[in-house]
Design a protein around this motif. Structure first.
Motif, mmCIF file in Angstrom:
data_model
loop_
_atom_site.group_PDB
_atom_site.id
_atom_site.type_symbol
_atom_site.label_atom_id
_atom_site.label_comp_id
_atom_site.label_asym_id
_atom_site.label_seq_id
_atom_site.Cartn_x
_atom_site.Cartn_y
_atom_site.Cartn_z
ATOM 1 N N LEU A 89 10.196 -5.925 3.361
ATOM 2 C CA LEU A 89 10.208 -6.810 2.328
ATOM 3 C C LEU A 89 9.153 -7.762 1.937
ATOM 4 C CD1 LEU A 89 14.171 -7.860 2.807
ATOM 5 C CD2 LEU A 89 13.054 -6.974 0.999
ATOM 6 N N HIS A 90 8.758 -8.517 3.086
ATOM 7 C CA HIS A 90 7.152 -9.412 3.252
ATOM 8 C C HIS A 90 6.482 -8.668 2.040
ATOM 9 C CE1 HIS A 90 4.877 -11.725 4.367
ATOM 10 N NE2 HIS A 90 3.540 -10.731 4.709
ATOM 11 N N LEU A 91 5.995 -7.187 2.912
ATOM 12 C CA LEU A 91 5.328 -6.797 1.621
ATOM 13 C C LEU A 91 5.736 -6.633 -0.177
ATOM 14 C CD1 LEU A 91 4.041 -4.057 4.379
ATOM 15 C CD2 LEU A 91 3.250 -5.748 3.580
ATOM 16 N N ASN A 92 6.643 -6.558 -0.149
ATOM 17 C CA ASN A 92 7.667 -6.207 -1.939
ATOM 18 C C ASN A 92 8.646 -7.165 -2.065
ATOM 19 O OD1 ASN A 92 6.790 -3.587 -2.091
ATOM 20 N ND2 ASN A 92 7.109 -2.995 -0.614
ATOM 21 N N PRO A 93 8.023 -8.405 -1.384
ATOM 22 C CA PRO A 93 9.085 -9.874 -2.371
ATOM 23 C C PRO A 93 10.150 -9.585 -3.193
ATOM 24 C CG PRO A 93 7.064 -11.075 -2.268
ATOM 25 C CD PRO A 93 6.857 -8.853 -1.735
ATOM 26 N N ALA A 94 9.589 -8.335 -4.224
ATOM 27 C CA ALA A 94 10.410 -8.609 -5.902
ATOM 28 C C ALA A 94 11.313 -7.395 -5.560
ATOM 29 C CB ALA A 94 9.116 -8.136 -6.317
ATOM 30 N N TRP A 95 11.183 -7.443 -4.394
ATOM 31 C CA TRP A 95 12.845 -6.137 -4.413
ATOM 32 C C TRP A 95 13.908 -7.598 -4.113
ATOM 33 C CZ3 TRP A 95 10.997 -2.518 0.208
ATOM 34 C CH2 TRP A 95 10.018 -1.815 -0.534
ATOM 35 N N LEU A 155 11.574 -3.938 10.967
ATOM 36 C CA LEU A 155 10.639 -3.149 10.036
ATOM 37 C C LEU A 155 11.297 -3.510 8.770
ATOM 38 C CD1 LEU A 155 10.356 0.260 12.596
ATOM 39 C CD2 LEU A 155 8.498 -1.988 11.322
ATOM 40 N N GLY A 156 12.700 -3.445 8.445
ATOM 41 C CA GLY A 156 12.979 -3.618 7.065
ATOM 42 C C GLY A 156 12.369 -5.680 6.537
ATOM 43 N N LEU A 157 12.926 -6.476 7.904
ATOM 44 C CA LEU A 157 11.935 -7.225 6.665
ATOM 45 C C LEU A 157 10.890 -7.225 6.707
ATOM 46 C CD1 LEU A 157 13.718 -9.769 9.666
ATOM 47 C CD2 LEU A 157 13.851 -9.756 7.433
ATOM 48 N N TRP A 158 9.893 -6.349 7.558
ATOM 49 C CA TRP A 158 8.266 -6.188 7.450
ATOM 50 C C TRP A 158 8.252 -5.953 6.354
ATOM 51 C CZ3 TRP A 158 4.606 -3.893 11.324
ATOM 52 C CH2 TRP A 158 3.083 -4.041 10.913
ATOM 53 N N LEU A 201 3.120 2.858 4.666
ATOM 54 C CA LEU A 201 3.542 3.857 4.180
ATOM 55 C C LEU A 201 4.269 4.051 5.530
ATOM 56 C CD1 LEU A 201 1.961 5.794 1.971
ATOM 57 C CD2 LEU A 201 4.651 4.836 1.573
ATOM 58 N N TRP A 202 3.271 3.665 6.719
ATOM 59 C CA TRP A 202 3.976 3.657 8.372
ATOM 60 C C TRP A 202 4.700 3.486 8.333
ATOM 61 C CZ3 TRP A 202 2.084 7.054 11.537
ATOM 62 C CH2 TRP A 202 0.829 8.264 11.227
ATOM 63 N N ILE A 203 4.963 1.932 7.736
ATOM 64 C CA ILE A 203 6.566 0.685 8.241
ATOM 65 C C ILE A 203 7.243 1.380 8.157
ATOM 66 C CG2 ILE A 203 6.906 -1.654 8.004
ATOM 67 C CD1 ILE A 203 4.065 -2.602 7.566
ATOM 68 N N LYS A 204 6.969 1.980 6.560
ATOM 69 C CA LYS A 204 8.303 2.698 5.859
ATOM 70 C C LYS A 204 8.958 3.870 6.602
ATOM 71 C CE LYS A 204 9.726 4.734 1.678
ATOM 72 N NZ LYS A 204 9.653 4.282 -0.044
ATOM 73 N N ALA A 205 8.231 4.297 7.337
ATOM 74 C CA ALA A 205 8.080 5.558 8.262
ATOM 75 C C ALA A 205 9.278 5.541 9.770
ATOM 76 C CB ALA A 205 6.652 6.397 8.188
ATOM 77 N N LEU A 206 8.343 4.623 9.940
ATOM 78 C CA LEU A 206 9.524 3.797 11.374
ATOM 79 C C LEU A 206 10.296 3.656 11.388
ATOM 80 C CD1 LEU A 206 5.697 2.404 12.641
ATOM 81 C CD2 LEU A 206 7.084 4.373 13.088
ATOM 82 N N HIS A 207 10.974 2.299 10.073
ATOM 83 C CA HIS A 207 11.821 1.731 9.741
ATOM 84 C C HIS A 207 12.874 3.055 9.517
ATOM 85 C CE1 HIS A 207 14.926 -0.553 7.632
ATOM 86 N NE2 HIS A 207 14.736 -0.016 6.251
ATOM 87 N N ILE A 208 12.151 4.597 9.051
ATOM 88 C CA ILE A 208 13.594 5.399 8.371
ATOM 89 C C ILE A 208 13.911 5.369 10.044
ATOM 90 C CG2 ILE A 208 13.995 7.573 6.998
ATOM 91 C CD1 ILE A 208 12.181 5.977 4.831
#
Length: 141
Positions: free
Chosen positions: A70-76, A65-68, A4-11
């Protein structure tokens, strides 16, 4: 919680990047309309500071951050909406660097494009933003 922190920073990084993508071409409109040298020089400074100080760091953070994420959610990476989003992001990165090239043409006083062109050029990131947000939120395929 890290996700969630990474997602917030990405946004946040993406919003900052898009703010620059919206504003820089608008500066190009006014720069193309300017006729006096002090105005042209002022626009060059504003454009350079926006591009180097806000847009480029925001682009780098958005991508990292987007790559990070994707690394956390490779199924995407198996999902059609993500493929389309990534293609659009790559094109948008090309647009970003096209803005940088245009900035250099203005700095060398070599611009040949009209303010009308830049008014249309300014709409490109809006279209991309709408499509990308729809893909991420709706996930149509």
């Amino acid at each position: 919680m890290t996700y969630l922190w990474i997602k917030a920073l990405h946004i946040i990084a993406m919003v900052c990047w898009f703010a620059g993508l919206f504003y820089l071409p608008r500066l190009f409109v006014y720069h193309a309309m300017s006729t006096d040298e002090p105005s042209k020089q002022r626009f060059c400074v504003m454009e350079r500071k926006l591009y180097r100080g806000i847009m480029l760091p925001s682009l780098v953070l958005t991508v990292l951050l987007g790559l990070w994420l994707l690394h956390l959610n490779p199924a995407w990476l198996k999902m059609g909406w993500m493929h389309m989003k990534l293609v659009l992001v790559v094109i948008l990165i090309g647009y970003h660097f096209a803005c940088g090239a245009q900035l250099k043409r203005f700095a060398r006083n070599e611009n040949t494009l009209s303010h009308v062109f830049f008014r249309w050029f300014n709409e490109v990131p809006v279209i991309f933003l709408i499509i990308i947000v729809m893909l991420v939120v709706v996930k149509p395929f």
